[in-house]
Design an enzyme around this catalytic site. Structure first.
Site, PDB file in Angstrom:
ATOM      1  N   ALA A  90     -10.232  -2.647  -1.717  1.00  0.00           N
ATOM      2  CA  ALA A  90      -9.814  -4.050  -1.839  1.00  0.00           C
ATOM      3  C   ALA A  90      -9.698  -4.438  -3.292  1.00  0.00           C
ATOM      4  O   ALA A  90     -10.112  -3.514  -4.283  1.00  0.00           O
ATOM      5  CB  ALA A  90     -11.215  -5.157  -1.100  1.00  0.00           C
ATOM      6  N   HIS A  93       7.194  -6.889   5.163  1.00  0.00           N
ATOM      7  CA  HIS A  93       6.757  -8.167   4.996  1.00  0.00           C
ATOM      8  C   HIS A  93       7.271  -8.603   3.753  1.00  0.00           C
ATOM      9  O   HIS A  93       7.751  -7.811   2.650  1.00  0.00           O
ATOM     10  CB  HIS A  93       5.230  -8.136   5.115  1.00  0.00           C
ATOM     11  CG  HIS A  93       4.609  -7.254   4.055  1.00  0.00           C
ATOM     12  ND1 HIS A  93       4.661  -5.767   4.274  1.00  0.00           N
ATOM     13  CD2 HIS A  93       3.996  -7.380   3.002  1.00  0.00           C
ATOM     14  CE1 HIS A  93       4.057  -5.198   3.310  1.00  0.00           C
ATOM     15  NE2 HIS A  93       3.462  -6.081   2.451  1.00  0.00           N
ATOM     16  N   GLU A 111      -8.524   2.610   1.583  1.00  0.00           N
ATOM     17  CA  GLU A 111      -7.910   2.014   0.396  1.00  0.00           C
ATOM     18  C   GLU A 111      -8.693   0.828  -0.170  1.00  0.00           C
ATOM     19  O   GLU A 111      -9.241   0.407   0.640  1.00  0.00           O
ATOM     20  CB  GLU A 111      -6.553   1.520   0.908  1.00  0.00           C
ATOM     21  CG  GLU A 111      -5.662   0.468  -0.196  1.00  0.00           C
ATOM     22  CD  GLU A 111      -4.385  -0.015   0.145  1.00  0.00           C
ATOM     23  OE1 GLU A 111      -3.524   0.908   0.210  1.00  0.00           O
ATOM     24  OE2 GLU A 111      -4.354  -1.201   0.413  1.00  0.00           O
ATOM     25  N   GLU A 131      -0.470  -4.708   6.888  1.00  0.00           N
ATOM     26  CA  GLU A 131      -1.534  -4.348   7.909  1.00  0.00           C
ATOM     27  C   GLU A 131      -1.193  -4.620   9.471  1.00  0.00           C
ATOM     28  O   GLU A 131      -0.515  -5.429   9.607  1.00  0.00           O
ATOM     29  CB  GLU A 131      -2.873  -5.132   7.447  1.00  0.00           C
ATOM     30  CG  GLU A 131      -3.308  -4.589   5.847  1.00  0.00           C
ATOM     31  CD  GLU A 131      -4.364  -5.450   5.475  1.00  0.00           C
ATOM     32  OE1 GLU A 131      -4.934  -6.412   6.279  1.00  0.00           O
ATOM     33  OE2 GLU A 131      -5.009  -5.094   4.662  1.00  0.00           O
TER      34      GLU A 131
END
Length: 658
Positions: free
Chosen positions: A592, A307, A590, A400
């Site tokens: 934020a 991405h 993980e 994601e």
């Protein structure tokens, strides 16, 4: 009115006798009541005043009429209370059937509801009410406490109890990890001790003796060692795949090593390595970076980033998709995700091209596979040494597994519900095919009442309560939309398993927690997870991830500071983590980008290593994202050092107060 009188008022025999009048005496009674040699025969309830009057004189017609009117009023009040109770029960049962998929019978009672809830929690409920677990978990390793089945005289349902003449201790094994250490102690009940021989058994323990066997928070689940990786700041490899500022990189790694971090996470950008021409890969910058990491003896996790990254002030991507992909997109814009207005999102390729040969003769999944295979071949020596411990596969927006439904470039701002991204030619062809197979070709369209990026669920006809999301068409569309996401993950992971064979593969699952408290879960629906209140949208995804033996990396979100978005990050985390663990998946985490204070760190630690979990679930590793390089001093080293020590179990004994 007490419970006994309510029961007698509901008794049909009581209703039939409500007009009964006591017999009148043949002779007037004396003015003073005479002592009775025998007790008065029991009269129906509700006539105490009349009977009392009869003991001192004849009953007057006016008093009889007044008592009868009072009784009629009380009967009407009782009927109203009963109707209200039945109405509430009916709504509860309807909600459980509609939103919880509970197979309750048409005339269900509370026993049916309790049995359904118990079975949902994993218990076995037999027809006679006997309730037990098929395979109860071992609590605290070697620790175990025998629980016997005691039938209570109140309900006749057997429950696991350990007894004491003056108290009963019950341990609820279905509680969440945050509350598993709670123990409910019932007060003394003479009925229990008299009617159940087990309650008087010599094997029963004193309450304080029993409580001594319940492990403390520290002894129940010894703090495990959870490896901690730190994401390396983007910028050490430029857009020409050249290593820049190697000395700054060494300083960064020195700081990580001093904090006892276990390793680093490095993004390998598709837009850098295969930038100019298809199948022309340049790994030189990453080779230099990995060699420096090797000097510090840190483990390495690598992300296959398919991405784009970031946006400059002018709106251009800091690391775009490969130039040759963008050139194809100028001629065929349908290779990108598209919203209802026809706007193209160039953050990643549409999943509609996964099996379409539109990328210079290759399909989307072939392009991803060639990139992964090139990486595996180029760094075969580092795989052999064990330096590269895991590879994360980017499967969508931001790496994601989700649709790019929350694009700030398109004007989205939190807490907007986002928009469906299925209007490119290839996904529309897939939708037409699915609708035709279903026999409803007119369903081959996206919803026209789903609002826009910053809408709220109640402002739309599709996501509002009892909206079209739960109609026949809505369920068809959302099922297809979510299946497209699942098929994409299945296709790419099948080839990733071939490319990386025995290496751990990671998939990042997003935390779309806003509007989680609404029936539709609108933001999850637009991101590709069919998870409204009456559906389980994560189990089908996890079945595919389990098929490929991947590790689920879940994004640990910041708490919901307000109720504006009706969000519930804790509820979403509880659902996702437990579904993953129930299916035998390994789970990692993980943070934020907003979790940098000590309070936020402790919330993460509680999620990573749930206290009092009887199955001792915990994350296999955790990735700490930093907003900028450590050498810039924007991160408090004492806070990060504290966080790493908690992850490593060095502060387990003081984990709550730290």
């Amino acid at each position: 009115m007490n419970d006994e009188s309510l029961r007698q008022d509901l008794d049909p025999q009581s209703d039939q006798s409500s007009d009964y009048l006591p017999p009148q005496p043949h002779h007037p009674l004396p003015s003073q009541p005479q002592p009775q040699p025998h007790p008065q025969p029991r009269r129906p309830r509700g006539f105490a005043a009349t009977a009392a009057a009869g003991s001192v004189g004849p009953v007057s017609p006016s008093s009889t009429k007044g008592g009868r009117r009072e009784r009629e009023k009380e009967k009407e009040r009782t009927k109203l209370r009963e109707r209200l109770r039945r109405s509430i029960t009916s709504r509860m049962l309807a909600g459980l059937r509609q939103y919880g998929n509970f197979p309750l019978p048409a005339r269900a009672d509370m026993n049916d509801v309790l049995a359904a809830l118990a079975r949902e929690a994993g218990w076995v409920v037999e027809t006679d009410g006997t309730t037990y677990r098929q395979s109860p978990p071992q609590i605290g390793g070697a620790y175990s406490m025998s629980l016997r089945s005691v039938e209570t005289p109140v309900s006749g349902v057997k429950a696991p109890l350990e007894c004491h003449p003056s108290s009963v201790v019950r341990i609820d094994e279905s509680l969440s990890p945050a509350s598993l250490d709670s123990v409910v102690i019932g007060e003394k009940n003479e009925k229990f001790s008299n009617s159940s021989p087990a309650m008087n058994s010599v094997n029963c323990l004193e309450t304080d003796q029993l409580m001594q066997h319940i492990p403390s928070a520290a002894g129940f689940a010894p703090a495990p060692y959870v490896p901690l990786y730190v994401t390396l700041a983007t910028g050490f490899v430029n857009n020409y795949c050249q290593l820049v500022d190697p000395e700054g990189l060494r300083q960064e790694l020195t700081h990580m090593q001093s904090l006892n971090a276990d390793g680093v996470v490095v993004d390998c950008w598709w837009g850098i390595v295969e930038c100019w021409s298809p199948q022309k890969y340049d790994w030189s910058g990453y080779r230099g970076l990995f060699n420096i990491v090797r000097e510090f003896k840190l483990k390495l996790q690598v992300v296959m980033a398919f991405h784009e990254y970031g946006r400059s002030e002018s709106g251009e991507a800091l690391i775009p998709l490969p130039k040759w992909i963008l050139d194809i997109g100028k001629e065929n814009q349908d290779i990108f995700f598209t919203d209802r207005e026809g706007r193209r999102n160039t953050e990643c390729l549409s999943w509609g091209v996964d099996k379409e040969r539109v990328l210079h003769g290759r399909t989307g999944v072939e392009v991803y596979f060639d990139f992964m295979r090139s990486f595996r071949t180029e760094f075969d020596d580092l795989f052999g040494e064990g330096l590269i411990s895991a590879v994360e596969i980017g499967l969508g927006a931001s790496g994601e597994l989700k649709y790019p439904s929350f694009s700030e470039r398109m004007g989205w701002r939190y807490p907007g519900i986002g928009e469906f991204q299925c209007y490119d030619r290839y996904l529309q062809q897939s939708l037409h095919k699915a609708a035709k197979l279903r026999g409803h070709s007119f369903w081959a369209r996206g919803p026209d009442n789903a609002g826009e990026y910053n809408s709220r669920p109640h402002e739309t006809g599709f996501f509002c309560e009892r909206g079209d999301y739960d109609s026949y068409y809505g369920r068809f569309f959302l099922h297809w939309y979510a299946k497209t996401l699942i098929d994409h993950a299945d296709n790419v992971l099948s080839l990733a398993s071939l490319a990386f064979d025995e290496t751990k593969v990671i998939v990042k699952v997003p935390a779309v927690y806003w509007w989680y408290k609404t029936p539709s879960h609108a933001a999850e629906l637009t991101s590709g997870y069919y998870n409204p209140r009456n559906q389980d949208g994560y189990s089908p995804v996890f079945e595919v991830l389990k098929k490929h033996s991947v590790t689920v990396k879940f994004v640990c979100s910041a708490p919901n500071d307000g109720d504006e978005a009706l969000g519930d990050p804790e509820g979403l985390s509880w659902q996702v983590l437990n579904l993953a663990w129930d299916r035998g998946l390994t789970v990692a985490g993980e943070n934020a980008l907003s979790c940098y204070d000590r309070e936020g760190c402790m919330r993460i630690v509680e999620m990573v290593k749930p206290r009092n979990d009887p199955d001792r679930h915990h994350f296999t590793f955790f990735v700490y994202q930093q907003p900028s390089p450590l050498v810039q001093g924007t991160i408090c080293f004492s806070e990060l050092d504290f966080f790493i020590k908690c992850m490593h179990g060095d502060m387990a004994g003081n984990i709550v107060s730290c």
